[in-house]
Design an enzyme around this catalytic site. Structure first.
Site, PDB file in Angstrom:
ATOM      1  N   HIS A 178       0.867  -1.341  -0.023  1.00 56.51           N
ATOM      2  CA  HIS A 178      -0.064  -0.045  -0.017  1.00 56.51           C
ATOM      3  C   HIS A 178       0.951   1.172   0.011  1.00 56.51           C
ATOM      4  CE1 HIS A 178      -4.257  -1.051   1.208  1.00 56.51           C
ATOM      5  NE2 HIS A 178      -3.748  -2.281   0.746  1.00 56.51           N
ATOM      6  N   THR A 192       0.387  -3.908  -7.291  1.00 59.08           N
ATOM      7  CA  THR A 192      -0.119  -3.490  -8.518  1.00 59.08           C
ATOM      8  C   THR A 192       0.765  -2.985  -9.517  1.00 59.08           C
ATOM      9  OG1 THR A 192      -2.304  -2.896  -7.304  1.00 59.08           O
ATOM     10  CG2 THR A 192      -2.104  -2.079  -9.625  1.00 59.08           C
ATOM     11  N   GLU A 242      -6.217  -0.397  -6.143  1.00 55.13           N
ATOM     12  CA  GLU A 242      -7.106   0.398  -5.330  1.00 55.13           C
ATOM     13  C   GLU A 242      -7.097   1.961  -5.417  1.00 55.13           C
ATOM     14  OE1 GLU A 242      -8.138  -2.572  -1.768  1.00 55.13           O
ATOM     15  OE2 GLU A 242      -6.161  -1.742  -1.779  1.00 55.13           O
ATOM     16  N   GLY A 278     -13.676 -11.426  -8.259  1.00 50.35           N
ATOM     17  CA  GLY A 278     -14.716 -11.598  -9.261  1.00 50.35           C
ATOM     18  C   GLY A 278     -14.222 -12.728 -10.166  1.00 50.35           C
ATOM     19  N   LYS A 312     -16.539 -13.789   3.148  1.00 48.47           N
ATOM     20  CA  LYS A 312     -17.352 -13.464   2.372  1.00 48.47           C
ATOM     21  C   LYS A 312     -18.627 -14.530   2.101  1.00 48.47           C
ATOM     22  CE  LYS A 312     -14.313 -10.360  -0.073  1.00 48.47           C
ATOM     23  NZ  LYS A 312     -13.745 -10.047  -1.565  1.00 48.47           N
TER      24      LYS A 312
END
Length: 337
Positions: free
Chosen positions: A41, A77, A110, A177, A197
Site C-alpha cells: 500500500h 499492482t 485500489e 470476481g 465473504k
C-alpha cells in the site's frame, strides 16, 4: 501431482512499521509457518495508527533474515504507480537472491494507492486489461534476452533484464470476481482471494471461474496454487476477539461504500461508523482453537491449498506463538497425506 498444504502468515503492512513487521516475519518462520505475504500500500486503510512500508525493500530485508519461508506480495499492482518492467527487474533480483522463495502476487489496484498520486482511476475493465498486459510484459522480460513490446498501455524498446533467475518468479493473480479468477486459471501460477465473504461467492462464482480458466487453457487442476487469506481473531474472551477487529473495520465496507475513496481519513471515518459485529464480520472470531480449526477447514474443503492467516490484533507475537503451537499442527495432521 497434488499441491501441498501450505500455511502462511499475512504481514499487515497497514498496521505495523517495517522493522516490527520484519521481526514478525522472522518469528513466523520460527513458529513453523510456510510463507509470509505482505500487502503493498502507498496509504493504509486507517489514518490514525496506520502504516504503509514499501514492500520491495522489505522483501529483500526479510529474505536476508530468513532461510525457508516463501515470500510474496498479496498483492502488488504493477499497473499504475509502478511500471511493470521495473517490477520485473525488482522481482528478478529477489528471485536470484532467494531462489525458489519469491512470489509476485498482483491485482488491479485500489484508488487509495493511486489517485492520491494524481493518477487517473479508470473503470474495472481497463484496470483488468492493464494487469493482464503487465503480466505478459514481465514474463517477456524474464524469459527473453532482448524485448521489444508494443502493447495497449506500455512499450519497450530493446529492453533486457540482465540479472534474472533461471526459473521465472511465479505470478499469482488476486481476484474477487470471475474475470480475474478465470484469467488466473488460464495463465497464472496461483490465485489469491480473501475469506469471510458470502460462501456462494466461492462455490458458485470464484472456484467455477478458476476451473473454467484451467479448462480453457488445457491445464491440470493443480497447475494453480489456490491461496486464500483467512481472517482470524483468537482471544481468551469473545469480547477481546471482537475488539481486536476494530482496526480493520474498513475491510467490512462493501465495494459501493468504499468505491473511489483515496483518503485514509475518510476510509477510517467510514470504518469507525460500523458497529463492532459488522467490523468483525470478515473474521473467524472465537476463543476456542478447535473452532478455528473447524472453520478454517471449510476453506480447505472448498479446494484452497495455501491458507495465509491474518490476525487483526496488536500482539502479533502471541498470535504467531498460539497458531504455531495450537492451529498449524492440527491442520497439518488433518489434511497432510
Amino acid at each position: 501431482m497434488s499441491l501441498p498444504l501450505r500455511l502462511g502468515y499475512k504481514a499487515s503492512a497497514e498496521q505495523f512499521d517495517p522493522s516490527r513487521l520484519a521481526d514478525l516475519a522472522v518469528l513466523a518462520e520460527e513458529a513453523g509457518f510456510d510463507s509470509v505475504f505482505i500487502s503493498d500500500h502507498f496509504q493504509p486503510w486507517m489514518h490514525e495508527g496506520g502504516h504503509a512500508p514499501a514492500a520491495l525493500p522489505w522483501l529483500g530485508a526479510v529474505g536476508a533474515r530468513t532461510t525457508r519461508v516463501l515470500l510474496g506480495t498479496s498483492v502488488l499492482t504493477p499497473v499504475f504507480r509502478y511500471h511493470p518492467a521495473v517490477i520485473a527487474q525488482a522481482f528478478a533480483t529477489l528471485g536470484m537472491m532467494f531462489p525458489n522463495r519469491i512470489i509476485l502476487g498482483v491485482g488491479t489496484g485500489e484508488a487509495l494507492n493511486e489517485v492520491t498520486l494524481g493518477l487517473d482511476w479508470p473503470e474495472p475493465p481497463v484496470r483488468f486489461r492493464r494487469m493482464k498486459e503487465s503480466i505478459a510484459l514481465m514474463r517477456d522480460l524474464w524469459t527473453n534476452d532482448r524485448v521489444n513490446f508494443d502493447g495497449e498501455f506500455w512499450q519497450l524498446k530493446d529492453a533486457t533484464i540482465y540479472d534474472r533467475p533461471e526459473t521465472p518468479v511465479p505470478v499469482y493473480i488476486g481476484g474477487s470476481g470471475p474475470a480475474a479468477t478465470r484469467l488466473a486459471g488460464r495463465i497464472a501460477d496461483g490465485f489469491i482471494t480473501t475469506s469471510g465473504k458470502d460462501p456462494a461467492l466461492y462455490t458458485d462464482t470464484l472456484l467455477p471461474a478458476l476451473a473454467e480458466g484451467l479448462d480453457k487453457a488445457s491445464r491440470p487442476a493443480d497447475a494453480v496454487d489456490t491461496l486464500i487469506e483467512v481472517k482470524v481473531s483468537l482471544a481468551p474472551t469473545r469480547e477481546e476477539a471482537l475488539a481486536k477487529t476494530r482496526f480493520w473495520a474498513p475491510l467490512a465496507l462493501s465495494q459501493e461504500e468504499k468505491m473511489g475513496i483515496h483518503d485514509p481519513i475518510e476510509m477510517q471515518r467510514r470504518g469507525d461508523a460500523l458497529p463492532i459485529e459488522r467490523a468483525a464480520s470478515r473474521f473467524i472470531v472465537s476463543t476456542d482453537p478447535e473452532e478455528h480449526v473447524q472453520q478454517i477447514s471449510r476453506y480447505v474443503g472448498l479446494g484452497f491449498r495455501h491458507l495465509v492467516f491474518h490476525d487483526p490484533g496488536a500482539d502479533q507475537e502471541s498470535f504467531l506463538r498460539v497458531y504455531g503451537e495450537e492451529i498449524l499442527p492440527r491442520l497439518r495432521a488433518r489434511f497432510t497425506d
